[in-house]
Design an enzyme around this catalytic site. Sequence first.
Site, mmCIF file in Angstrom:
data_model
loop_
_atom_site.group_PDB
_atom_site.id
_atom_site.type_symbol
_atom_site.label_atom_id
_atom_site.label_comp_id
_atom_site.label_asym_id
_atom_site.label_seq_id
_atom_site.Cartn_x
_atom_site.Cartn_y
_atom_site.Cartn_z
ATOM 1 N N CYS A 112 0.803 -1.220 0.000
ATOM 2 C CA CYS A 112 0.000 0.000 0.000
ATOM 3 C C CYS A 112 0.838 1.274 0.000
ATOM 4 O O CYS A 112 0.522 2.256 -0.703
ATOM 5 C CB CYS A 112 -0.966 0.003 1.174
ATOM 6 N N HIS A 130 -1.893 0.871 6.895
ATOM 7 C CA HIS A 130 -2.321 1.091 5.513
ATOM 8 C C HIS A 130 -1.955 2.514 5.090
ATOM 9 O O HIS A 130 -1.681 3.380 5.929
ATOM 10 C CB HIS A 130 -3.834 0.868 5.392
ATOM 11 N N ASP A 160 -8.043 5.467 -2.839
ATOM 12 C CA ASP A 160 -7.174 4.371 -2.415
ATOM 13 C C ASP A 160 -6.906 3.482 -3.621
ATOM 14 O O ASP A 160 -7.728 2.626 -3.985
ATOM 15 C CB ASP A 160 -7.839 3.568 -1.286
#
Length: 527
Positions: A92, A134, A149
């Site tokens: 991520c 994250h 995202d």
Amino acid sequence: AYIWDKLNLKSQEVDLRKFDRLDGAASKVHAGGSVAELVKMLLMEMRSDLEKVRAIWIWVCHHIEYDVEGFHNTELRSSSPDSALRSEKAVCAGYAGLFKEMCSLAGVQCVEISGYSKGYGHEIGTQFRGDSDHAWNAVHLEGKWHLLDSTWGAGNVNHNSTEFTFSYNEFYFLTNPALFIEDHFPMESKWQLLEPKISLQQFENNLQKSSHFYNLGLQSIQPESSVVRTVNGKANITIEGTSPTLFIQKLHENKDCAIISLKTNGAEIEVYPQKTGKQKLKLFAKAFSSKDESYHFICEYLVHCDSINRKFKIPKELNNPVGPSWLTESQGLLQPSQPNPIIHTEDGRCSIKFHTEKELRVMAMLYSDDVQMTEDIKRRHIFQSQREQWVEFKVQLPQAGMFVFQLYANKKSVPGNHYNFICNYLISCTNPKVKWSIFPLTYNNELVEPLSGVLPANRSVQVKLRIPKVTEVSVQGKSVYPLTLTKAGYWEGTCSTTGSKDLNVMVQEIPNHNTYSFVLNYQIENE
């Protein structure tokens, strides 16, 4: 819950149809030798900041694979934009770092945000502590910050994060902050982009709805907490949406613990756990209009059950949905006389009526876990009659208990005897004295009396029924008993059960013709 524009899941109004050409072109651009070269090729025809962000988003989501090896082994992990571009793999932080670098080269203000997420493998009740787990981004467009995202937009990992599958998800592009906060909690509260802010404890406790929930047009679900406690052995869930949707559920992998009643663009779900303790309840849904038969996961509850309602056990043959709804209307069954999914009867009898389309054939069956019945007996505890465009089902239960009334239908124009499942009713009777016999075996007539399929021996019995387009009707036992046609249109008369094992009602359709047709049969009790 925060107020959000339920017609638009985005934080900025976006017409995705206008992006069709841009998306197709951006996804096909091949990476150059550097991030700068890639951005230059990608944005050659892009004019607005929104178009630039969109092109970068599409490229990253379609070209960067989640690095499952790097996720499990930090020594193999690299988060720099250049390494993510070279390997076309990233965790991520690599996605977010590459996205930020590309936006910077495009002249778009972008930040990288770190925080907690309810990603794959998240368990209800988890307390988030320590470092973030994250990373995602926010971009500045037209004087306002927007969240996205690209990691979750690119695809999915399996439950233990050992395998990645590209599966583009539009939901995480410029997501409304009120929806983004359900599974993304930033370490810096200002990046919630909400007022008032929610606490970490609220984030931990709130129900997480998947992107499929909103993509299906669903808007709300109650309760909003992810933990539900039963009351008297039952938990209630209500879902509302914008279009007809079908639902299924699994409680600890058990599908036989809930009653799902479809409502206008939503559903009411009653959950009856069959054991005490904590159990996971997973809900799945699909659009009624979809040709795809697969259901999508929409949310998960943790159900706390302190006691079991042993008086209410759902039969195994019960298929959801239960009760009449827009689904039965779509199949041509209208104006139900029984609007509720559960029918409670004290004397073991009930009636169910529908207004039907002319071209519809219907049939019904009765099931129970507690009573062993042949296919014939399952049908003969239901007496079906049709007059004009109304069909009625009279039900007589063989004993007290929980019974499933299953309704099937098909168009008369469809060849063969295949009937489609329409809906269930659940019929409940707690009276231990109930013990009704089967109905008579009947074909194409409206029977008034007698309705019991088993008649006492050595008795005189009154018969009354309506059979259109016949010239003669008689009851045949040891003797033949002709019936008389009244002004009201009924065939009536008296017959005797003495000396007979059964009685058959016969009709003559052509005058002065020796051919008779069988339409009704009664069994006679043994002497």
